[in-house]
Design a protein around this motif. Structure first.
Motif, mmCIF file in Angstrom:
data_model
loop_
_atom_site.group_PDB
_atom_site.id
_atom_site.type_symbol
_atom_site.label_atom_id
_atom_site.label_comp_id
_atom_site.label_asym_id
_atom_site.label_seq_id
_atom_site.Cartn_x
_atom_site.Cartn_y
_atom_site.Cartn_z
ATOM 1 N N UNK A 73 0.856 -1.182 0.000
ATOM 2 C CA UNK A 73 0.000 0.000 0.000
ATOM 3 C C UNK A 73 0.894 1.236 0.000
ATOM 4 N N UNK A 74 0.647 2.134 -0.946
ATOM 5 C CA UNK A 74 1.438 3.369 -1.055
ATOM 6 C C UNK A 74 2.939 3.063 -1.099
ATOM 7 N N UNK A 75 3.309 2.118 -1.931
ATOM 8 C CA UNK A 75 4.718 1.739 -2.153
ATOM 9 C C UNK A 75 5.391 1.179 -0.896
ATOM 10 N N UNK A 76 4.609 0.769 0.076
ATOM 11 C CA UNK A 76 5.165 0.203 1.301
ATOM 12 C C UNK A 76 4.532 -1.156 1.557
ATOM 13 N N UNK A 77 5.378 -2.136 1.822
ATOM 14 C CA UNK A 77 4.854 -3.465 2.122
ATOM 15 C C UNK A 77 4.394 -3.514 3.571
ATOM 16 N N UNK A 78 3.166 -3.936 3.778
ATOM 17 C CA UNK A 78 2.595 -3.975 5.115
ATOM 18 C C UNK A 78 2.159 -5.386 5.471
#
Length: 294
Positions: free
Chosen positions: A143-148
């Motif tokens: 999400x939004x270039x961030x892995x969560x």
């Protein structure tokens, strides 16, 4: 009406569930702007180089990671893009675990997942399977270039998804020096019994509607009053240090007060109002009782 902020699919095994993502919260933070007290103008934030005093245009900014006092490693945007997580539209469930196994400290931001086109049946199938087995899906999503890391669970008739903190982001409580160990302080059985009674007397079902952000409400009310031209008088508060009772006395007083509030002191519901009427000489219908003649 809420708008979806992401579309993709949940994947578990070979089953794919098209979904839409919605934020589950609408935060009510009261935000203020910084103004010049003399002119009332809003303050502008500028990027200034302290070594020259000049404003730095946005295109001249680079990312730097501090590795020591005034020592930075410059990272180019292309270098970050090369190691960014692979952009995917899939929430891939890796494990199913019991909800009780997840400590709430790991939860970060809540979302809702709704079925997208063609996803109604597999969505319902996954929801019912998780509900009946009591399991929570643990997955990763970008999400939004961030892995969560995320947890997916049934919540009524909808699937809820919460982003989670990773294990190395949680502070180990054993590293806090001020927390005493059980060997250092031991409560006696009588104190523990009264403390348990106090907890039980205050226990009840969780009703989130009972709790309000009274400070935010007071701030908004004050803003409305000032906007209407009302002058706010500030009364200085004098805090008096209350005597600290001993632990047993505090427990007993707290338990008695809780029982009084809950009507658990042996009286029937409504007896508190009846006692007040009796003290004032009034009957149940509000009329005063006639005094007996001597």
């Amino acid at each position: 009406m809420p708008r979806s902020i992401w579309t993709g699919a949940i994947s578990f095994g070979l089953v794919t569930v098209p979904v839409k993502l919605y934020s589950a919260v609408n935060r009510k933070t009261v935000r203020f702007n910084q103004l010049n007290a003399r002119t009332g103008s809003r303050i502008q934030q500028k990027r200034v180089d302290p070594s020259t005093g000049d404003e730095v245009p946005y295109e001249d900014l680079v990312k730097g990671y501090e590795i020591g006092p005034d020592r930075y490693v410059i990272i180019e945007p292309a270098e970050l893009e090369a190691i960014e997580p692979r952009k995917t539209k899939t929430i891939e469930i890796e494990d199913f675990v019991d909800l009780a196994e997840i400590d709430p400290i790991y939860y970060d931001h809540p979302y809702y997942l709704a079925p997208a086109t063609g996803g109604a049946k597999p969505y319902r199938l996954l929801l019912e399977a998780m509900r009946e087995t009591g399991k929570v899906g643990i997955a990763k999503v970008v999400l939004r270039n961030k892995e969560s890391l995320v947890a997916i669970r049934p919540m009524g008739d909808v699937l809820a998804m919460a982003t989670m903190l990773f294990a190395d982001e949680i502070v180990d409580p054993s590293t806090i020096e001020d927390i005493p160990s059980a060997d250092d302080i031991e409560a006696n059985e009588r104190e523990l019994e009264i403390a348990k009674q106090l907890v039980e007397s205050l226990a009840g079902p969780f009703d989130p509607g009972r709790y309000r952000d009274t400070y935010r409400e007071a701030v908004l009310e004050m803003i409305e009053r000032k906007a209407a031209g009302e002058e706010i008088a500030i009364q200085p508060e004098v805090e008096e240090a209350a005597p600290v009772p001993d632990l047993m006395s505090a427990l007993k007083a707290s338990l008695e007060a809780a029982r009084e509030r809950a009507g658990e002191d042996g009286a029937k519901p409504g007896s508190k109002a009846k006692r007040k009427r009796a003290a004032s000489g009034a009957s149940a219908d509000g009329r005063r009782k006639a005094k007996p003649r001597s």
